[in-house]
Design an enzyme around this catalytic site. Structure first.
Site, PDB file in Angstrom:
ATOM      1  N   ASP A 330       0.785  -1.212  -0.110  1.00 21.69           N
ATOM      2  CA  ASP A 330       0.077   0.107  -0.157  1.00 21.69           C
ATOM      3  C   ASP A 330       1.042   1.142  -0.114  1.00 21.69           C
ATOM      4  O   ASP A 330       1.786   1.333   0.968  1.00 21.69           O
ATOM      5  CB  ASP A 330      -1.111  -0.069   1.099  1.00 21.69           C
ATOM      6  CG  ASP A 330      -1.775  -1.313   1.067  1.00 21.69           C
ATOM      7  OD1 ASP A 330      -2.866  -1.121   0.557  1.00 21.69           O
ATOM      8  OD2 ASP A 330      -1.460  -2.367   1.752  1.00 21.69           O
ATOM      9  N   ASP A 364     -21.616   5.585  13.563  1.00 25.58           N
ATOM     10  CA  ASP A 364     -20.697   6.716  13.555  1.00 25.58           C
ATOM     11  C   ASP A 364     -21.453   7.587  12.572  1.00 25.58           C
ATOM     12  O   ASP A 364     -22.578   7.517  12.530  1.00 25.58           O
ATOM     13  CB  ASP A 364     -19.338   6.044  12.817  1.00 25.58           C
ATOM     14  CG  ASP A 364     -18.221   7.156  13.390  1.00 25.58           C
ATOM     15  OD1 ASP A 364     -18.251   8.384  12.961  1.00 25.58           O
ATOM     16  OD2 ASP A 364     -17.309   6.706  14.004  1.00 25.58           O
ATOM     17  N   PRO A 372     -12.214   3.729  -3.347  1.00 26.87           N
ATOM     18  CA  PRO A 372     -11.600   2.492  -3.712  1.00 26.87           C
ATOM     19  C   PRO A 372     -10.770   1.826  -2.728  1.00 26.87           C
ATOM     20  O   PRO A 372     -10.674   0.467  -3.288  1.00 26.87           O
ATOM     21  CB  PRO A 372     -10.662   3.272  -4.661  1.00 26.87           C
ATOM     22  CG  PRO A 372     -10.482   4.632  -4.450  1.00 26.87           C
ATOM     23  CD  PRO A 372     -11.771   4.787  -3.720  1.00 26.87           C
ATOM     24  N   ASP A 373     -10.443   2.200  -1.705  1.00 30.29           N
ATOM     25  CA  ASP A 373      -9.796   1.469  -0.606  1.00 30.29           C
ATOM     26  C   ASP A 373     -10.543   0.729   0.145  1.00 30.29           C
ATOM     27  O   ASP A 373     -10.275  -0.168   0.994  1.00 30.29           O
ATOM     28  CB  ASP A 373      -8.599   2.160   0.099  1.00 30.29           C
ATOM     29  CG  ASP A 373      -7.200   1.644   0.049  1.00 30.29           C
ATOM     30  OD1 ASP A 373      -7.182   0.543  -0.267  1.00 30.29           O
ATOM     31  OD2 ASP A 373      -6.517   2.438   0.581  1.00 30.29           O
ATOM     32  N   ASP A 390     -28.967   4.230   3.119  1.00 34.24           N
ATOM     33  CA  ASP A 390     -27.803   4.957   2.512  1.00 34.24           C
ATOM     34  C   ASP A 390     -26.890   5.540   3.527  1.00 34.24           C
ATOM     35  O   ASP A 390     -27.197   6.754   3.794  1.00 34.24           O
ATOM     36  CB  ASP A 390     -28.100   5.656   1.284  1.00 34.24           C
ATOM     37  CG  ASP A 390     -27.150   6.616   0.734  1.00 34.24           C
ATOM     38  OD1 ASP A 390     -25.846   5.963   0.679  1.00 34.24           O
ATOM     39  OD2 ASP A 390     -27.288   7.595  -0.057  1.00 34.24           O
ATOM     40  N   HIS A 397     -15.372  11.366   9.578  1.00 32.22           N
ATOM     41  CA  HIS A 397     -14.978  10.697  10.630  1.00 32.22           C
ATOM     42  C   HIS A 397     -15.345   8.993  10.436  1.00 32.22           C
ATOM     43  O   HIS A 397     -14.344   8.143  10.765  1.00 32.22           O
ATOM     44  CB  HIS A 397     -15.910  10.917  11.982  1.00 32.22           C
ATOM     45  CG  HIS A 397     -15.620  10.392  13.225  1.00 32.22           C
ATOM     46  ND1 HIS A 397     -15.759   9.233  13.839  1.00 32.22           N
ATOM     47  CD2 HIS A 397     -14.425  10.990  14.039  1.00 32.22           C
ATOM     48  CE1 HIS A 397     -15.328   9.461  14.972  1.00 32.22           C
ATOM     49  NE2 HIS A 397     -14.365  10.403  15.202  1.00 32.22           N
ATOM     50  N   ASN A 411      -2.793  -3.685  -1.977  1.00 36.17           N
ATOM     51  CA  ASN A 411      -3.589  -3.460  -3.336  1.00 36.17           C
ATOM     52  C   ASN A 411      -2.808  -2.105  -3.978  1.00 36.17           C
ATOM     53  O   ASN A 411      -3.562  -1.804  -4.753  1.00 36.17           O
ATOM     54  CB  ASN A 411      -4.923  -3.186  -3.064  1.00 36.17           C
ATOM     55  CG  ASN A 411      -5.379  -2.019  -2.119  1.00 36.17           C
ATOM     56  OD1 ASN A 411      -4.415  -1.481  -1.535  1.00 36.17           O
ATOM     57  ND2 ASN A 411      -6.441  -1.435  -2.349  1.00 36.17           N
ATOM     58  N   ASN A 489     -11.631  13.083  24.356  1.00 36.72           N
ATOM     59  CA  ASN A 489     -10.432  13.782  24.085  1.00 36.72           C
ATOM     60  C   ASN A 489     -10.517  15.119  24.939  1.00 36.72           C
ATOM     61  O   ASN A 489      -9.794  16.186  24.461  1.00 36.72           O
ATOM     62  CB  ASN A 489     -10.745  14.320  22.529  1.00 36.72           C
ATOM     63  CG  ASN A 489     -10.491  12.955  21.581  1.00 36.72           C
ATOM     64  OD1 ASN A 489     -10.077  11.980  21.973  1.00 36.72           O
ATOM     65  ND2 ASN A 489     -11.391  13.094  20.692  1.00 36.72           N
ATOM     66  N   TYR A 501     -19.115   2.277  30.461  1.00 38.30           N
ATOM     67  CA  TYR A 501     -20.322   1.324  30.858  1.00 38.30           C
ATOM     68  C   TYR A 501     -19.552  -0.017  31.385  1.00 38.30           C
ATOM     69  O   TYR A 501     -18.622  -0.366  30.262  1.00 38.30           O
ATOM     70  CB  TYR A 501     -21.332   1.120  29.811  1.00 38.30           C
ATOM     71  CG  TYR A 501     -22.512   2.256  29.582  1.00 38.30           C
ATOM     72  CD1 TYR A 501     -22.919   2.764  31.074  1.00 38.30           C
ATOM     73  CD2 TYR A 501     -22.778   2.823  28.584  1.00 38.30           C
ATOM     74  CE1 TYR A 501     -23.970   3.789  30.910  1.00 38.30           C
ATOM     75  CE2 TYR A 501     -23.695   3.859  28.640  1.00 38.30           C
ATOM     76  CZ  TYR A 501     -24.241   4.333  29.792  1.00 38.30           C
ATOM     77  OH  TYR A 501     -25.193   5.204  29.744  1.00 38.30           O
ATOM     78  N   VAL A 504     -19.008  -2.281  28.290  1.00 41.15           N
ATOM     79  CA  VAL A 504     -18.121  -1.672  26.936  1.00 41.15           C
ATOM     80  C   VAL A 504     -16.536  -1.731  27.324  1.00 41.15           C
ATOM     81  O   VAL A 504     -16.131  -1.703  28.423  1.00 41.15           O
ATOM     82  CB  VAL A 504     -18.429  -0.318  26.687  1.00 41.15           C
ATOM     83  CG1 VAL A 504     -17.616   0.268  25.466  1.00 41.15           C
ATOM     84  CG2 VAL A 504     -19.925  -0.246  26.503  1.00 41.15           C
ATOM     85  N   ASP A 527      -9.539   0.217  29.647  1.00 39.26           N
ATOM     86  CA  ASP A 527      -9.152  -1.185  29.734  1.00 39.26           C
ATOM     87  C   ASP A 527      -7.646  -1.244  28.861  1.00 39.26           C
ATOM     88  O   ASP A 527      -6.738  -1.933  29.635  1.00 39.26           O
ATOM     89  CB  ASP A 527     -10.117  -2.006  28.614  1.00 39.26           C
ATOM     90  CG  ASP A 527     -11.566  -2.226  29.355  1.00 39.26           C
ATOM     91  OD1 ASP A 527     -11.554  -2.942  30.367  1.00 39.26           O
ATOM     92  OD2 ASP A 527     -12.464  -1.607  29.075  1.00 39.26           O
ATOM     93  N   SER A 551     -10.937   8.502  19.127  1.00 42.66           N
ATOM     94  CA  SER A 551     -11.984   7.979  18.124  1.00 42.66           C
ATOM     95  C   SER A 551     -10.839   7.202  17.125  1.00 42.66           C
ATOM     96  O   SER A 551     -11.679   6.349  16.588  1.00 42.66           O
ATOM     97  CB  SER A 551     -12.346   8.994  17.220  1.00 42.66           C
ATOM     98  OG  SER A 551     -13.555   9.739  17.917  1.00 42.66           O
TER      99      SER A 551
END
Length: 665
Positions: A330, A364, A372-373, A390, A397, A411, A489, A501, A504, A527, A551
């Site tokens: 790549d 998100d 394309p990637d 859609d 993001h 690729n 952040n 939570y 999570v 964690d 993120s």
């Protein structure tokens, strides 16, 4: 004003330094043991601004590198006999940034060349013409040329010239770099450098999370411990579902303008009462809770060439091995993707590169469905915001997050994702401003769960502990979904949700030196940690960008969870969590700490542990409740596995009914 956005903040940094008020780092007062420096608000802000500048600079480099490769590809096509006009037009069709392309023969005036596009660059046409002339001169001498960037705001450009291998012709063009504005704007929000949210689309209030007292958010540091909610909406869960007459009475008394319902959970909207008054009103109705309708915001030797195969064929190809010295081809990998070698990703690929039936939900802003990637890597998703199928990304993001997880590997294009074969299920729950409601996020989690997601990434958050959102989290967790979330952040120890939570898996961010990212939230709920500074990944409109944030750290762990489940599909979500914790490299104080949790993730060790556990786990039969009463019994997710689920949206109400009944009984 838009044009001065980035430079305004850069000037602020210089002003702070000149005035000598650059604050020294300060440790949290309640820290019981030494750890990474936790910066003061002013230091944090200036560090974030420096990071935005760094991300924009790196995005500029990514754009220039990819454009050079695109130019070389076009010249190779033309030299092979393809008509120049068709080649240039096709490139512009798929790459909007290619504002002007000119194929020119050596010694021939530039205006005589084959042209696609327009030299017009707004008020910067003079600069464009000057640099185009210089590019033509350099190309005729057989030299590659890139001008400095010029323009401001959304109208930033640079000129590139590339000679053909034969030296007889070349390509000159004007490239529109509005991606730099997009990254600046996005990172100002993502890193909480702008008071949140500042768009007029949302009529919101800001309050202190613990007290719900009004709070003015004028500066980035004000976002710490701040929650935002709709001014005239309230989320209510009744102990007993109101009948039609009672519901009509409620709507009349509060002058409700709209009503939404998921199971026993209602969202009331009114133009005559504010949220606090609405919550007070519902006390007389014997409710489980009446809470504000919170907003959430984004918190980033046998190789196969996927580009030469169909998406399905490439994704299903799992046989074969890669050598110990394998390096993806790549184009942007070796120079820009420091993050993957740091967590031993390539070594992990020698053991497992994923499986197409282990689906990863990305809840998100959506994903660029045409990138394309990412071709062949995306499943049909859902757009909760507009209510259709859609989930096209209009922010960037979600596309960046998806690329970290699953950008095509080896690729000869762009970046490499962490998994080769795991499919991404895009679910759009945040709108074009990057914000979304509790209702939409909860819907997105449930939809992804019902459509086969084994792992869900949640690079979004708020400081409010919402019972409504928690219900959706528990629903997914009880269906044996592994839920991975960004910690936030704001460089604060205050728990952010959904990361905090217990169901999570919470992720903090580190930099290339395995140090705490200056912006990363911390606390005893963390964690693990993962790379989250200047991460190169996919971006809308066939572009690539560098973004920073928890993120961006979260999808690294999400991808690892997918690889772990691909290695041993019988692992329950709690076992996946424990395995990733156990395999993490301890980089802070010995043992678990508040800044890195159990440490930074290690892909090869995690997959090795998953392989070792194959003989120790086995699938349990899916539970089939015989009645609603049996369904409402609380069951630990570690004792359950995912079962086939009904279709969306017909059974959504019933599914929400079951998870809310648990809390009513």
């Amino acid at each position: 004003m838009e044009g001065l956005l980035l430079w305004r903040y850069i000037t602020t940094i210089a002003l702070i330094l000149c005035l000598g008020i650059f604050a020294f780092p300060a440790r949290p007062k309640d820290s019981a043991k030494p750890g990474p420096e936790v910066f003061s608000a002013k230091h944090e802000t200036s560090s974030k601004l420096t990071l935005v500048e760094q991300d924009v600079k790196l995005t500029d480099e990514l754009c220039r590198s990819q454009c050079s490769l695109d130019y070389a590809k076009m010249l190779a096509q033309i030299d092979s006999g393809m008509p120049a006009q068709a080649v240039l037009s096709d490139m512009q069709k798929h790459h909007e940034k290619m504002h002007l392309l000119i194929w020119t023969k050596r010694g021939e005036p530039l205006e005589k060349g084959v042209t696609s596009g327009d030299v017009a660059a707004g008020s910067y046409k003079k600069e464009a013409s000057k640099y185009l002339a210089e590019a033509k001169k350099q190309v005729d001498q057989g030299k590659h040329y890139q001008s400095p960037k010029f323009g401001a705001g959304k109208d930033v450009y640079f000129v590139q010239g590339t000679p053909a291998v034969t030296g007889k012709d070349g390509l000159v063009g004007l490239i529109h770099q509005d991606v730099l504005y997009q990254v600046t704007d996005h990172q100002m929000k993502n890193l909480r450098l702008e008071p949140y949210p500042n768009e007029n689309r949302w009529k919101i209030e800001s309050v202190h999370t613990d007290t719900l007292q009004d709070k003015v958010v004028d500066h980035p540091e004000d976002n710490q411990g701040t929650s935002h909610y709709h001014q005239n909406e309230v989320v209510v869960r009744f102990k007993t579902d109101p009948n039609a007459a009672q519901l009509k009475q409620i709507q009349a008394e509060i002058k409700a303008t709209s009503l939404q319902k998921l199971g026993y959970t209602y969202v009331f909207r009114t133009s005559s009462m504010e949220a606090k008054a609405l919550m007070a009103y519902f006390k007389k109705w014997d409710v489980v809770y009446a809470e504000p309708h919170y907003l959430y915001l984004t918190n980033d030797e046998r190789a196969r060439n996927h580009e030469e195969k169909s998406g399905a064929a490439a994704a299903d190809e799992t046989e074969g091995e890669i050598s110990s010295n394998f390096t993806p081809n790549d184009n942007l990998y070796s120079r820009y993707q420091w993050n993957l070698p740091l967590i031993e990703t390539v070594q992990g690929w020698q053991l497992n590169r994923g499986a197409s039936d282990v689906i990863v939900g990305v809840v998100d802003t959506g994903v660029d469905l045409q990138h394309p990637d990412l071709q062949g890597q995306l499943l049909p998703g859902y757009n909760v915001v507009s209510g259709n199928s859609d989930p096209q990304d209009d922010v960037g993001h979600g596309t960046h997050v998806a690329g970290v997880i699953a950008a095509l590997v080896n690729n000869n294009r762009g970046v490499a994702g962490m998994t080769w074969y795991n499919k991404v299920l895009p679910v759009k729950v945040l709108d074009e401003t990057g914000a979304g409601s509790t209702y939409s996020v909860a819907q997105g989690i449930i939809w992804a769960t019902d459509h086969g997601a084994k792992v869900i990434n949640l690079s979004l958050g708020n400081y409010a502990d919402s019972g409504f959102l928690h219900d959706a989290i528990k629903y997914a967790f009880d269906k044996d979904v592994a839920l991975i979330a960004a910690s936030g952040n704001d460089n604060t120890e205050r728990p952010g949700y959904p990361a905090a939570y217990s169901e999570v898996f919470a992720v903090a961010a580190t930099d290339s030196e395995n140090m705490k990212a200056t912006f990363s939230n911390y606390g005893d709920y963390i964690d693990v940690a993962a790379p989250g500074v200047s991460i190169a990944s996919t971006y809308p409109n066939n572009q690539y960008a560098a973004l920073s944030g928890t993120s961006m750290a979260s999808p690294h762990v999400t991808a690892l969870a997918a690889l772990v489940r691909s290695t041993n599909p019988n692992l329950k979500n709690t076992e996946v969590y424990e395995l990733i914790r156990k395999s993490a490299r301890d980089i802070g104080d010995e043992g678990k700490d508040n800044y890195f949790g159990y440490g930074v993730i290690d892909v090869v060790k995690a997959i090795q542990l998953a392989e070792e556990s194959v003989g120790n786990t086995q699938s349990a039969p899916a539970e089939t409740p015989t009645s609603e009463e049996e369904s409402s019994t609380t069951t630990n997710a570690s004792d359950r596995v995912s079962a086939p689920l009904p279709s969306w949206p017909q059974t959504l109400a019933r599914q929400l009914y079951l998870i809310t009944r648990r809390h009513l009984d």
